[in-house]
Design an enzyme around this catalytic site. Structure first.
Site, PDB file in Angstrom:
ATOM      1  N   PHE A   1      -3.265  -1.278   5.617  1.00 31.28           N
ATOM      2  CA  PHE A   1      -2.225  -1.970   4.836  1.00 31.28           C
ATOM      3  C   PHE A   1      -2.759  -2.404   3.466  1.00 31.28           C
ATOM      4  CE2 PHE A   1      -0.030  -3.673   8.938  1.00 31.28           C
ATOM      5  CZ  PHE A   1       0.720  -2.521   9.047  1.00 31.28           C
ATOM      6  N   PRO A   2      -3.539  -1.561   2.772  1.00 29.89           N
ATOM      7  CA  PRO A   2      -4.100  -2.006   1.486  1.00 29.89           C
ATOM      8  C   PRO A   2      -3.010  -2.357   0.462  1.00 29.89           C
ATOM      9  CG  PRO A   2      -4.349   0.376   1.741  1.00 29.89           C
ATOM     10  CD  PRO A   2      -3.907  -0.158   3.073  1.00 29.89           C
TER      11      PRO A   2
ATOM     12  N   SER B   1     -11.319  -0.521  15.555  1.00 27.94           N
ATOM     13  CA  SER B   1     -10.221  -1.084  14.779  1.00 27.94           C
ATOM     14  C   SER B   1      -9.549  -2.181  15.583  1.00 27.94           C
ATOM     15  CB  SER B   1      -9.213   0.032  14.457  1.00 27.94           C
ATOM     16  OG  SER B   1      -8.200  -0.462  13.635  1.00 27.94           O
TER      17      SER B   1
ATOM     18  N   SER C   1       1.884  -2.406   2.844  1.00 29.83           N
ATOM     19  CA  SER C   1       2.998  -1.531   3.186  1.00 29.83           C
ATOM     20  C   SER C   1       3.948  -1.304   2.000  1.00 29.83           C
ATOM     21  CB  SER C   1       3.756  -2.115   4.383  1.00 29.83           C
ATOM     22  OG  SER C   1       4.024  -1.108   5.309  1.00 29.83           O
TER      23      SER C   1
ATOM     24  N   GLN D   1     -12.240  -0.664  10.918  1.00 31.01           N
ATOM     25  CA  GLN D   1     -10.971  -0.620  10.190  1.00 31.01           C
ATOM     26  C   GLN D   1     -10.162  -1.848  10.590  1.00 31.01           C
ATOM     27  OE1 GLN D   1      -7.030   2.106  10.144  1.00 31.01           O
ATOM     28  NE2 GLN D   1      -8.882   3.257   9.683  1.00 31.01           N
TER      29      GLN D   1
ATOM     30  N   TYR E   1       0.265   7.942  16.074  1.00 27.45           N
ATOM     31  CA  TYR E   1       1.231   8.220  15.004  1.00 27.45           C
ATOM     32  C   TYR E   1       2.041   9.443  15.396  1.00 27.45           C
ATOM     33  CZ  TYR E   1      -2.055   5.254  12.380  1.00 27.45           C
ATOM     34  OH  TYR E   1      -2.894   4.246  11.975  1.00 27.45           O
TER      35      TYR E   1
HETATM   36  P1  NAP Z   1      -0.065   0.732   2.923  1.00 26.27           P
HETATM   37  O1  NAP Z   1      -1.114   1.698   2.611  1.00 26.27           O
HETATM   38  O2  NAP Z   1      -0.286  -0.691   2.656  1.00 26.27           O
HETATM   39  O3  NAP Z   1       1.295   1.137   2.198  1.00 26.27           O
HETATM   40  C1  NAP Z   1       1.700   2.467   2.159  1.00 26.27           C
HETATM   41  C2  NAP Z   1       3.125   2.570   1.640  1.00 26.27           C
HETATM   42  O4  NAP Z   1       3.191   2.114   0.289  1.00 26.27           O
HETATM   43  C3  NAP Z   1       3.584   4.018   1.591  1.00 26.27           C
HETATM   44  O5  NAP Z   1       4.053   4.461   2.849  1.00 26.27           O
HETATM   45  C4  NAP Z   1       4.665   3.962   0.535  1.00 26.27           C
HETATM   46  O6  NAP Z   1       5.831   3.379   1.157  1.00 26.27           O
HETATM   47  C5  NAP Z   1       4.078   2.965  -0.459  1.00 26.27           C
HETATM   48  N1  NAP Z   1       3.259   3.617  -1.501  1.00 26.27           N
HETATM   49  C6  NAP Z   1       2.026   4.190  -1.354  1.00 26.27           C
HETATM   50  N2  NAP Z   1       1.562   4.643  -2.519  1.00 26.27           N
HETATM   51  C7  NAP Z   1       2.493   4.367  -3.441  1.00 26.27           C
HETATM   52  C8  NAP Z   1       2.589   4.588  -4.836  1.00 26.27           C
HETATM   53  N3  NAP Z   1       1.610   5.184  -5.518  1.00 26.27           N
HETATM   54  N4  NAP Z   1       3.704   4.180  -5.476  1.00 26.27           N
HETATM   55  C9  NAP Z   1       4.696   3.561  -4.805  1.00 26.27           C
HETATM   56  N5  NAP Z   1       4.669   3.322  -3.483  1.00 26.27           N
HETATM   57  C10 NAP Z   1       3.574   3.722  -2.803  1.00 26.27           C
HETATM   58  O7  NAP Z   1       0.372   0.814   4.474  1.00 26.27           O
HETATM   59  P2  NAP Z   1       0.065   1.839   5.619  1.00 26.27           P
HETATM   60  O8  NAP Z   1       0.317   3.236   5.191  1.00 26.27           O
HETATM   61  O9  NAP Z   1       0.749   1.377   6.832  1.00 26.27           O
HETATM   62  O10 NAP Z   1      -1.502   1.636   5.837  1.00 26.27           O
HETATM   63  C11 NAP Z   1      -2.460   2.567   5.346  1.00 26.27           C
HETATM   64  C12 NAP Z   1      -3.007   3.401   6.465  1.00 26.27           C
HETATM   65  O11 NAP Z   1      -3.780   2.571   7.337  1.00 26.27           O
HETATM   66  C13 NAP Z   1      -1.954   4.016   7.382  1.00 26.27           C
HETATM   67  O12 NAP Z   1      -1.342   5.165   6.826  1.00 26.27           O
HETATM   68  C14 NAP Z   1      -2.752   4.271   8.613  1.00 26.27           C
HETATM   69  O13 NAP Z   1      -3.459   5.480   8.482  1.00 26.27           O
HETATM   70  C15 NAP Z   1      -3.694   3.079   8.649  1.00 26.27           C
HETATM   71  N6  NAP Z   1      -3.271   1.977   9.528  1.00 26.27           N
HETATM   72  C16 NAP Z   1      -4.087   1.632  10.556  1.00 26.27           C
HETATM   73  C17 NAP Z   1      -3.746   0.603  11.404  1.00 26.27           C
HETATM   74  C18 NAP Z   1      -4.679   0.253  12.523  1.00 26.27           C
HETATM   75  O14 NAP Z   1      -4.253  -0.428  13.479  1.00 26.27           O
HETATM   76  N7  NAP Z   1      -5.909   0.686  12.480  1.00 26.27           N
HETATM   77  C19 NAP Z   1      -2.568  -0.131  11.202  1.00 26.27           C
HETATM   78  C20 NAP Z   1      -1.761   0.226  10.128  1.00 26.27           C
HETATM   79  C21 NAP Z   1      -2.124   1.271   9.295  1.00 26.27           C
HETATM   80  P3  NAP Z   1       7.324   3.475   0.552  1.00 26.27           P
HETATM   81  O15 NAP Z   1       7.395   4.657  -0.335  1.00 26.27           O
HETATM   82  O16 NAP Z   1       8.192   3.552   1.757  1.00 26.27           O
HETATM   83  O17 NAP Z   1       7.492   2.174  -0.148  1.00 26.27           O
END
Ligand code: NAP
Length: 311
Positions: free
Chosen positions: A206-207, A157, A210, A177, A59
């Site tokens: 991606f809970p 992961s 995204s 993960q 990242y």
């Molecule tokens: P996510 O948790 O599904 O979605 C996060 C996005 O949702 C935020 O960036 C924000 O985007 C929006 N959001 C979050 N909380 C909110 C709220 N309360 N109200 C409104 N919008 C909200 O996706 P992610 O961040 O990609 O995934 C979670 C974590 O998993 C990552 O940060 C990373 O640490 C990890 N990850 C790991 C892998 C892996 O390969 N192991 C891959 C992907 C991610 P906007 O404001 O732009 O809409």
């Protein structure tokens, strides 16, 4: 006071609502990120008892770990916060490559320790599997690092179920993960029976799909970041996904909370899911996601949501 949950059989206990920090300095994933906003949201997380922060070498690259380190240091709370980070990638001549060899992993852990300005990493994941290293050998290298006190728990992961079994041959894997959310549920059959049986914590990435599962997008929404390439956002399925999300709004409205709270609370009712790490772009989202802890879902509501997202 939040009831902390244990990550598998490890010694780590975390707030079940953690922070995904790929938008903290993750310039290679999201354009125009403000680093101060990123630091501020990490500060907000730590100050409000969110003690599980998920980052990775990739990242930024490197920047997410560095910014988190700065905030951790100023907080004086290093011992209270569980940092999960990930290694395996290297960038050579602009190309991304994956390496799980013991020598590479050992070297990358040292580099990550420096970026994080810490003497130990709480949870170290192999971010992606490579094609050549036997997975039990890769995990064997991490076990040595654990015995040496450099890491406290071992994760993998993006490993296939077969790779996970090979990695866990000696029972050393604490956390998996993987991608999992209401719109992408294959982990329920491919990973959960094994992780439950082997006392391995499953942490979904991606809970919120995204952001799609927050219920804030419409058919008019457009995206210029990593979402452009994600399956949930592709034209053929996007509006259908929005319709499904809308159906959660009734439950959310009845409880006076947001759709995202219902979605996150639902995961925490799944036996296999130990904690969630929703990403955040600002402090408001961090605080908002923490409200999930106050949501109680009835068994009926859990079943209704299950059914809505079965197809
Ligand atoms: P996510 O948790 O599904 O979605 C996060 C996005 O949702 C935020 O960036 C924000 O985007 C929006 N959001 C979050 N909380 C909110 C709220 N309360 N109200 C409104 N919008 C909200 O996706 P992610 O961040 O990609 O995934 C979670 C974590 O998993 C990552 O940060 C990373 O640490 C990890 N990850 C790991 C892998 C892996 O390969 N192991 C891959 C992907 C991610 P906007 O404001 O732009 O809409």
């Amino acid at each position: 006071m939040v009831n902390k949950v244990q990550l598998g059989k490890s010694e780590l206990f975390v707030n079940p609502i953690g922070l995904g920090a790929n938008a903290v300095g993750g310039h290679n994933l999201y354009p125009n990120l403000d680093e101060e906003v990123g630091k501020d949201l990490v500060r907000t997380a730590i100050e409000n008892g969110m003690n599980f922060i998920d980052t990775a070498f990739s990242y930024g690259p490197e920047r997410s770990e560095e910014l988190i380190a700065e905030v951790l240091k100023e907080s004086g709370k290093r011992n209270e916060v569980i940092i999960g980070t990930k290694i395996a990638q290297k960038f050579m001549d602009g190309k991304k490559m994956i390496d799980n060899s013991p020598a590479f992993l050992r070297n990358e852990v040292e580099k990550s320790l420096k970026r994080l300005q810490t003497e130990y990493i709480d949870l170290l994941y192999i971010h992606y599997p490579d094609e050549t290293t036997p997975k039990d050998e890769a995990i064997g290298a991490l076990k040595q690092l654990k015995d040496a006190g450099k890491i406290r728990a071992i994760g993998v992961s993006n490993f296939s179920p077969e790779q996970l079994k090979e990695a866990n041959k000696d029972g050393y894997v604490d956390v998996v993960q993987g991608e999992y959310n209401l719109l992408s549920r294959s982990a329920e059959s491919s990973y959960f029976p094994y992780t439950i049986e082997n006392n391995i914590a499953f942490i979904p990435y991606f809970p919120l799909a995204s952001g799609l599962l927050t219920g804030k997008y419409t058919t008019e929404s457009t995206f210029n970041d990593l979402r452009k390439g994600l399956p949930y956002f592709q034209e053929q399925v996007f509006s259908k996904n929005l319709e499904k999300v809308e159906q959660i709004r009734n439950i959310a409205n009845q409880k006076g909370v947001d759709v995202a709270h219902i979605v996150l609370a639902w995961y925490l009712k799944q036996e296999a899911v130990t904690a969630v790490i929703p990403g955040a772009k600002n402090s408001e989202q961090v605080l908002n996601n923490l409200k999930t802890l106050d949501v109680q879902l009835t068994n009926d509501e859990i079943l209704v949501i299950d059914e809505l997202f079965r197809a």
